[in-house]
Design an enzyme around this catalytic site. Sequence first.
Site, PDB file in Angstrom:
ATOM      1  N   HIS A 126       0.836  -1.210   0.000  1.00  0.00           N
ATOM      2  CA  HIS A 126       0.000   0.000   0.000  1.00  0.00           C
ATOM      3  C   HIS A 126       0.874   1.265   0.000  1.00  0.00           C
ATOM      4  O   HIS A 126       0.665   2.170  -0.815  1.00  0.00           O
ATOM      5  CB  HIS A 126      -0.900  -0.042   1.244  1.00  0.00           C
ATOM      6  N   GLU A 127       1.833   1.325   0.904  1.00  0.00           N
ATOM      7  CA  GLU A 127       2.669   2.531   0.989  1.00  0.00           C
ATOM      8  C   GLU A 127       3.537   2.691  -0.247  1.00  0.00           C
ATOM      9  O   GLU A 127       3.743   3.811  -0.716  1.00  0.00           O
ATOM     10  CB  GLU A 127       3.522   2.523   2.266  1.00  0.00           C
ATOM     11  N   HIS A 130       1.489   4.345  -2.854  1.00  0.00           N
ATOM     12  CA  HIS A 130       1.470   5.811  -2.697  1.00  0.00           C
ATOM     13  C   HIS A 130       2.739   6.443  -3.269  1.00  0.00           C
ATOM     14  O   HIS A 130       2.681   7.465  -3.941  1.00  0.00           O
ATOM     15  CB  HIS A 130       1.367   6.198  -1.223  1.00  0.00           C
ATOM     16  N   CYS A 137      -8.077   3.953  -2.922  1.00  0.00           N
ATOM     17  CA  CYS A 137      -9.003   3.347  -3.877  1.00  0.00           C
ATOM     18  C   CYS A 137     -10.296   2.979  -3.147  1.00  0.00           C
ATOM     19  O   CYS A 137     -10.270   2.654  -1.962  1.00  0.00           O
ATOM     20  CB  CYS A 137      -8.352   2.094  -4.460  1.00  0.00           C
ATOM     21  N   CYS A 161      -6.205  -3.531  -7.499  1.00  0.00           N
ATOM     22  CA  CYS A 161      -7.337  -3.786  -8.401  1.00  0.00           C
ATOM     23  C   CYS A 161      -6.889  -3.439  -9.822  1.00  0.00           C
ATOM     24  O   CYS A 161      -5.829  -2.830 -10.023  1.00  0.00           O
ATOM     25  CB  CYS A 161      -8.545  -2.959  -7.982  1.00  0.00           C
ATOM     26  N   CYS A 164      -6.142   0.392 -10.377  1.00  0.00           N
ATOM     27  CA  CYS A 164      -4.858   0.845  -9.820  1.00  0.00           C
ATOM     28  C   CYS A 164      -3.693   0.236 -10.609  1.00  0.00           C
ATOM     29  O   CYS A 164      -2.694   0.910 -10.861  1.00  0.00           O
ATOM     30  CB  CYS A 164      -4.750   0.464  -8.350  1.00  0.00           C
TER      31      CYS A 164
HETATM   32 ZN   LIG Z   1      -2.851   5.060   2.289  1.00  0.00          ZN
HETATM   33 ZN   LIG Z   2      -7.573  -0.016  -6.549  1.00  0.00          ZN
END
Ligand SMILES: [Zn+2]
Ligand SMILES: [Zn+2]
Length: 178
Positions: A126-127, A130, A137, A161, A164
């Site tokens: 996740h990071e 970014h 999302c 997904c 993304c």
């Molecule tokens: Zn975040």
């Molecule tokens: Zn996504």
Amino acid sequence: MLNIMLLRTEGVEDFVYLSCANALKEVFDDIHVELSRESVKTPGYPYNARRGQYNAEGFVYYASSFSRPGFYVLLLAHVDAYVPGLNFVFGLAIPSLRAAAVFTHRLKINVNTERYLLRVQKEVIHELGHLLGLAHCVMPSCVMKFSNSVFEVDKKELVFCSKCASVLLERGYRLKLF
Ligand SMILES: [Zn+2]
Ligand SMILES: [Zn+2]
């Protein structure tokens, strides 16, 4: 080539550290993950004694101090951290610094090892998302979904997904898994 410097503070176990490196390699194609034998010190200056927590931004600045040109830095830190306005965060990325931190303390509470590992891996991906320019999302299963609790971390998956993934692809980052 995506160059990642993966660091950890004391308190982040070897198997957690190595499994995050593996998760990065499973999700991203053409990635180089640099590991260090030594852990880094937990810095004192981001600590807020009144809250008993660490300031997440201070930690990311600290992480960026280890950087080298061409690298993104990801620091696994076994602490509890916050940003002003939120009770806690599981991670924070500052794209202009090309650095991010994932805070493992809350991810580890009352959970078995397998689930703990998966949580840390999801927050690492996740990071990095970014740092590579992705925003949060709305897809509940997407790894870029914002997580307000460990339950929300558990609900999302380790992968991006398709929307993304296509943004990443447009920016030149290829994925193995999405
Ligand atoms: Zn975040
Ligand atoms: Zn996504």
